[in-house]
Design an enzyme around this catalytic site. Sequence first.
Site, PDB file in Angstrom:
ATOM      1  N   SER A  88       0.835  -1.200   0.000  1.00 16.62           N
ATOM      2  CA  SER A  88       0.000   0.000   0.000  1.00 16.62           C
ATOM      3  C   SER A  88       0.867   1.245   0.000  1.00 16.62           C
ATOM      4  CB  SER A  88      -0.910   0.016   1.231  1.00 16.62           C
ATOM      5  OG  SER A  88      -1.531   1.283   1.355  1.00 16.62           O
TER       6      SER A  88
ATOM      7  N   HIS B 146      -1.054  -1.214  -4.346  1.00 16.07           N
ATOM      8  CA  HIS B 146      -2.341  -0.979  -3.707  1.00 16.07           C
ATOM      9  C   HIS B 146      -2.500   0.517  -3.427  1.00 16.07           C
ATOM     10  CE1 HIS B 146      -5.902  -2.447  -1.544  1.00 16.07           C
ATOM     11  NE2 HIS B 146      -5.662  -1.488  -0.673  1.00 16.07           N
TER      12      HIS B 146
ATOM     13  N   ASP C  41      -4.919   3.355  -1.857  1.00 15.91           N
ATOM     14  CA  ASP C  41      -6.045   3.609  -0.959  1.00 15.91           C
ATOM     15  C   ASP C  41      -6.626   4.992  -1.223  1.00 15.91           C
ATOM     16  OD1 ASP C  41      -6.169   1.237   0.786  1.00 15.91           O
ATOM     17  OD2 ASP C  41      -4.146   1.823   1.357  1.00 15.91           O
TER      18      ASP C  41
ATOM     19  N   MET D 136      -9.485   7.609  -0.125  1.00 21.76           N
ATOM     20  CA  MET D 136     -10.392   7.923   0.992  1.00 21.76           C
ATOM     21  C   MET D 136     -11.009   9.297   0.768  1.00 21.76           C
ATOM     22  SD  MET D 136      -7.912   6.825   4.142  1.00 21.76           S
ATOM     23  CE  MET D 136      -6.771   5.465   3.980  1.00 21.76           C
TER      24      MET D 136
ATOM     25  N   HIS E 181      -8.377   0.771  -4.215  1.00 19.54           N
ATOM     26  CA  HIS E 181      -9.363   0.471  -3.168  1.00 19.54           C
ATOM     27  C   HIS E 181     -10.119   1.751  -2.841  1.00 19.54           C
ATOM     28  CE1 HIS E 181      -9.830  -0.673   1.395  1.00 19.54           C
ATOM     29  NE2 HIS E 181     -10.994  -0.572   0.784  1.00 19.54           N
TER      30      HIS E 181
ATOM     31  N   MET F  78     -12.437   3.775  -0.814  1.00 20.59           N
ATOM     32  CA  MET F  78     -13.128   3.964   0.468  1.00 20.59           C
ATOM     33  C   MET F  78     -13.903   5.268   0.379  1.00 20.59           C
ATOM     34  SD  MET F  78     -10.146   2.677   3.091  1.00 20.59           S
ATOM     35  CE  MET F  78      -8.747   2.770   1.974  1.00 20.59           C
TER      36      MET F  78
ATOM     37  N   MET G 117     -11.277  -6.603   5.052  1.00 17.78           N
ATOM     38  CA  MET G 117     -10.497  -5.684   5.884  1.00 17.78           C
ATOM     39  C   MET G 117     -10.194  -6.343   7.231  1.00 17.78           C
ATOM     40  SD  MET G 117     -10.000  -3.043   4.016  1.00 17.78           S
ATOM     41  CE  MET G 117      -9.196  -2.052   5.281  1.00 17.78           C
TER      42      MET G 117
ATOM     43  N   GLY H  21      -9.460   3.305   6.838  1.00 16.32           N
ATOM     44  CA  GLY H  21      -9.301   4.747   6.999  1.00 16.32           C
ATOM     45  C   GLY H  21      -8.004   5.184   7.626  1.00 16.32           C
TER      46      GLY H  21
ATOM     47  N   GLY I 140      -1.378   1.457   9.748  1.00  9.46           N
ATOM     48  CA  GLY I 140      -0.635   1.114  10.952  1.00  9.46           C
ATOM     49  C   GLY I 140      -1.435   0.521  12.094  1.00  9.46           C
TER      50      GLY I 140
ATOM     51  N   ASP J 205      -6.457  -6.982   3.948  1.00 12.38           N
ATOM     52  CA  ASP J 205      -5.820  -5.666   4.054  1.00 12.38           C
ATOM     53  C   ASP J 205      -5.918  -5.182   5.489  1.00 12.38           C
ATOM     54  OD1 ASP J 205      -5.003  -3.032   3.890  1.00 12.38           O
ATOM     55  OD2 ASP J 205      -6.499  -2.421   2.409  1.00 12.38           O
TER      56      ASP J 205
ATOM     57  N   GLY K 249       1.372  -2.350   4.131  1.00 12.74           N
ATOM     58  CA  GLY K 249       1.887  -0.998   3.983  1.00 12.74           C
ATOM     59  C   GLY K 249       3.179  -0.796   4.723  1.00 12.74           C
ATOM     60  N   SER K 250       3.056  -0.499   6.008  1.00 11.45           N
ATOM     61  CA  SER K 250       4.244  -0.206   6.805  1.00 11.45           C
ATOM     62  C   SER K 250       5.184  -1.411   6.877  1.00 11.45           C
ATOM     63  CB  SER K 250       3.854   0.254   8.213  1.00 11.45           C
ATOM     64  OG  SER K 250       2.983  -0.673   8.835  1.00 11.45           O
TER      65      SER K 250
END
Length: 215
Positions: free
Chosen positions: A7, A30, A32, A34, A63, A65, A136, A141, A144, A174, A196-197
């Site tokens: 991500s 990926h 995101d 939002m 994705h 959102m 999910m 939203g 981490g 995810d 992601g992280s």
Amino acid sequence: MIKIAPSILSADFANLERDIRRIDAADYVHVDVMDGVFVPNISIGIPVVKAIRPTTKLPLDVHLMITQPVRYVEQFCGAGADLVTVHVEADTEENIHAAIDKIHDKGKRAGVVLKPKTPAEAALPFLEKVELILVMTVEPGFGGQKFMEDMMPKVAALRRLIDERNPSCELEVDGGVAPDTCQTCIDAGANVLVAGSAVYKAEDIPARIAELRGA
């Protein structure tokens, strides 16, 4: 084969092209999106997807959102998304079907997403017409967050349904995916892992991607 979708929410936005090139060993990028309404945060939109499209040969896994995604799916496809996923909670069942149809009309792959409190059964109306279902394993939203292992029965239930009714459909998770949680997801039946992280904070990104595959 297990696919990894880093991500870019965890990337350095001031060096987005560089950080996308750093994940060349992955299978998807990926993205995101939002809107500050469906989820509390605002991230990136259509112009950024268009800008990053030329920076990688990897498929863009976008994705959404956002509320009423049917309004924007065509623009995201036009901007370069290869796969667009929409939340079943973001609109009426009829409009989610319409969004999926618009994505397919653009020649792209479509998927639906389930938030943690949404049961596996919510994917049933769309199961046979999508190319991916995303579960999910954190509240959408924010990056981490801690991995929600109690989502694994849902993943396993969806794996059974997919195998019965749409075997070519991918099953993605995810949220909180890391070296200590990736095998749990794989064992439950997921074949695409968003991280992601766990990817971007690794000293050796290609090695971390291989580790997340269970290699």
